[in-house]
Design an enzyme around this catalytic site. Structure first.
Site, PDB file in Angstrom:
ATOM      1  N   ASP A   1       5.962  -6.804   7.494  1.00 53.69           N
ATOM      2  CA  ASP A   1       4.669  -7.205   8.125  1.00 53.69           C
ATOM      3  C   ASP A   1       4.743  -8.496   8.024  1.00 53.69           C
ATOM      4  OD1 ASP A   1       4.376  -4.441   8.278  1.00 53.69           O
ATOM      5  OD2 ASP A   1       3.261  -4.022   6.382  1.00 53.69           O
ATOM      6  N   SER A   2       4.788  -9.370   9.168  1.00 55.01           N
ATOM      7  CA  SER A   2       4.822 -10.758   8.903  1.00 55.01           C
ATOM      8  C   SER A   2       3.219 -11.249   9.015  1.00 55.01           C
ATOM      9  CB  SER A   2       5.485 -11.403  10.108  1.00 55.01           C
ATOM     10  OG  SER A   2       5.271 -10.888  11.109  1.00 55.01           O
TER      11      SER A   2
ATOM     12  N   ASP B   1       0.731  -1.253  -0.021  1.00 54.93           N
ATOM     13  CA  ASP B   1      -0.016   0.074   0.215  1.00 54.93           C
ATOM     14  C   ASP B   1       0.783   1.351   0.092  1.00 54.93           C
ATOM     15  OD1 ASP B   1       0.846   0.368   2.876  1.00 54.93           O
ATOM     16  OD2 ASP B   1      -0.781  -1.141   3.238  1.00 54.93           O
TER      17      ASP B   1
END
Length: 359
Positions: free
Chosen positions: A223-224, A154
Site C-alpha cells: 500500500d504505497s 491492520d
C-alpha cells in the site's frame, strides 16, 4: 498511512495522506530517494543517511477533525471535497511514535480506523479493497508460495492471502507496531489475518528487509504512500526496481494505484515509467464508498521469466487458478468475473494511462 515531506535539506515531517500503507514504507521511501547511479564515495554524492526515530517529530493531533460527533476527512490530494462519518463512540485515540491513531464506532459504517486524519478502512466496505488487493495478483499467479506484504498492519490483506492454501509463507513488514496492536484489539475482523501460522511479522525497515530478500517472493503487495514530496519516489522507478529485485522470476507486484477521478495525471506517467522494468504493467480498480470519489486502483506488474508451472508474458487480466466454491462463499467482492472486469477502464482513464481508448 503516512507521507514524508522534506521542507529543508534535513527536516522531515509527517503529513496527512490517503491510502493504507503504514510507516514501514517511510524508511523504504527515504532509502530509495537518497540512492543514485553515482558511487557513494563520490564527492558529488555524500553517503545516504538512513533516518532514525529521532528524525521523525511527534505526529500531530487530529482531534480538530471531530466536530459535533462527526468525523470529517479532508486531504490535499482531494481538494474541495470531504467525507464525513457520524461517530457513536470513540474507542481509541492516541499517538504512536509515527502517527495519530484513531478508532471509532460509527453510526452506519461499523468500526473505523483513521491514521493521521485519513480513513484507512471501515467495517462496512473494507473487504472490497482487501479482497481485490490480494486476490487479483494471487489468482493471476499459477503457484504463489512466498508472499510479502509491505505495510498493511491492520491485517486485512493477510486475512485474504491466508485463504490460499498454496501459499507456504506470508511475510509482513510493518514499522508501526502500535497499528498492529490497535487492530488486534478493536478490528478483529481484519486482524484475524495475523492468526494464520504461515504469517511472519517483521517490525523493521522495509528497505533493509527487501535488500536482504532478493529474488525471494512470488507476489509482493504494498500500500504505497500518495505522491507528495519525497514520498513521490514511490510513484517513480526506484521503488518499483526494489520490488522487482525482490521478486522471483514470473513474480507479480500489486500496489495501491490511486484514483482515476483524482490522479489520472499521476498514474499515466508512472505506468509508462515502470514499463521498461517489467514484462507487463496493467491497471485495475475497485469501488469502495469510504475512499475519495468512491474508487481506488491497483498497479499490477509481472517480472519476466517463467514462474513455477507457469509461462511468461501472460499478464494478470484473467485468473489462472480456479477459485474454490468454499472460498467464493466467503468472499463478498472478488469473483473471477470481477477480476476480469476490473481491468476494463473508462475511456478517459484508458487513454490517459495507456494512450489509447481500448487495449
Amino acid at each position: 498511512m503516512i507521507t514524508v515531506r522534506r521542507h529543508h535539506h534535513q527536516s522531515i515531517r509527517l503529513c496527512v495522506n490517503k491510502s493504507r500503507a503504514t510507516a514501514a514504507i517511510l524508511l523504504l521511501t527515504y532509502h530509495l530517494s537518497t540512492s543514485s547511479a553515482l558511487p557513494t564515495n563520490s564527492p558529488h554524492h555524500p553517503p545516504p543517511i538512513t533516518p532514525t526515530m529521532a528524525d521523525f517529530p511527534p505526529p500531530q493531533d487530529h482531534s480538530h477533525l471531530i466536530i459535533d460527533n462527526w468525523f470529517h476527512e479532508r486531504g490535499p490530494l482531494w481538494p474541495g471535497q470531504s467525507f464525513s462519518l457520524q461517530i457513536n463512540k470513540i474507542l481509541h485515540h492516541a499517538r504512536s511514535p509515527y502517527q495519530d491513531i484513531l478508532v471509532f464506532d460509527s453510526a452506519h459504517h461499523g468500526k473505523v480506523l483513521v491514521l493521521d486524519g485519513v480513513i484507512q478502512c471501515t467495517e462496512r466496505d473494507e473487504f472490497a479493497y482487501q479482497e481485490m488487493m490480494a486476490h487479483i495478483p494471487l489468482f493471476a499467479h499459477p503457484n504463489p508460495r512466498r508472499v510479502l506484504v509491505v505495510g498493511g498492519g491492520d491485517g486485512g490483506v493477510l486475512r485474504e492471502i491466508a485463504r490460499h492454501p498454496a501459499v507456504e509463507e506470508i511475510c509482513i513488514c510493518e514499522l508501526d507496531e502500535q497499528v498492529i496492536q490497535v487492530s488486534k484489539k478493536y478490528l478483529p475482523f481484519m486482524a484475524v489475518g495475523f492468526d494464520d501460522p504461515r504469517v511472519k511479522v517483521h517490525i523493521m525497515d522495509g528497505a533493509k528487509f527487501m535488500e536482504e530478500n532478493q529474488a525471494s517472493f512470488d507476489v509482493i503487495i504494498t500500500d504505497s504512500s500518495d505522491p507528495v514530496g519525497p514520498a513521490s519516489v514511490l510513484f517513480e522507478t526506484p521503488f518499483y526496481k526494489a520490488m522487482h529485485d525482490s521478486l522471483r522470476e514470473g513474480g507479480i507486484v500489486c500496489t495501491q494505484g490511486e484514483c482515476v477521478w483524482l490522479h489520472v495525471d499521476l498514474i499515466g506517467p508512472l505506468v509508462r515509467a515502470v514499463r521498461p522494468l517489467f514484462e507487463t504493467v496493467e491497471y485495475a480498480y475497485c469501488t469502495i464508498p469510504s475512499y475519495p470519489s468512491g474508487q481506488i486502483g491497483f498497479i499490477i506488474a509481472t517480472k519476466a521469466g517463467e514462474s513455477d508451472s507457469g509461462k511468461s508474458g501472460r499478464g494478470c487480466k484473467e485468473p489462472v487458478r480456479e477459485v474454490g466454491e468454499e472460498v467464493l462463499r466467503e468472499l463478498r467482492y472478488y469473483t473471477p468475473e470481477i477480476h476480469k472486469a476490473a481491468f476494463v477502464l473508462p475511456a478517459f482513464a484508458q487513454k490517459a494511462i495507456f494512450g489509447e481508448t481500448s487495449k
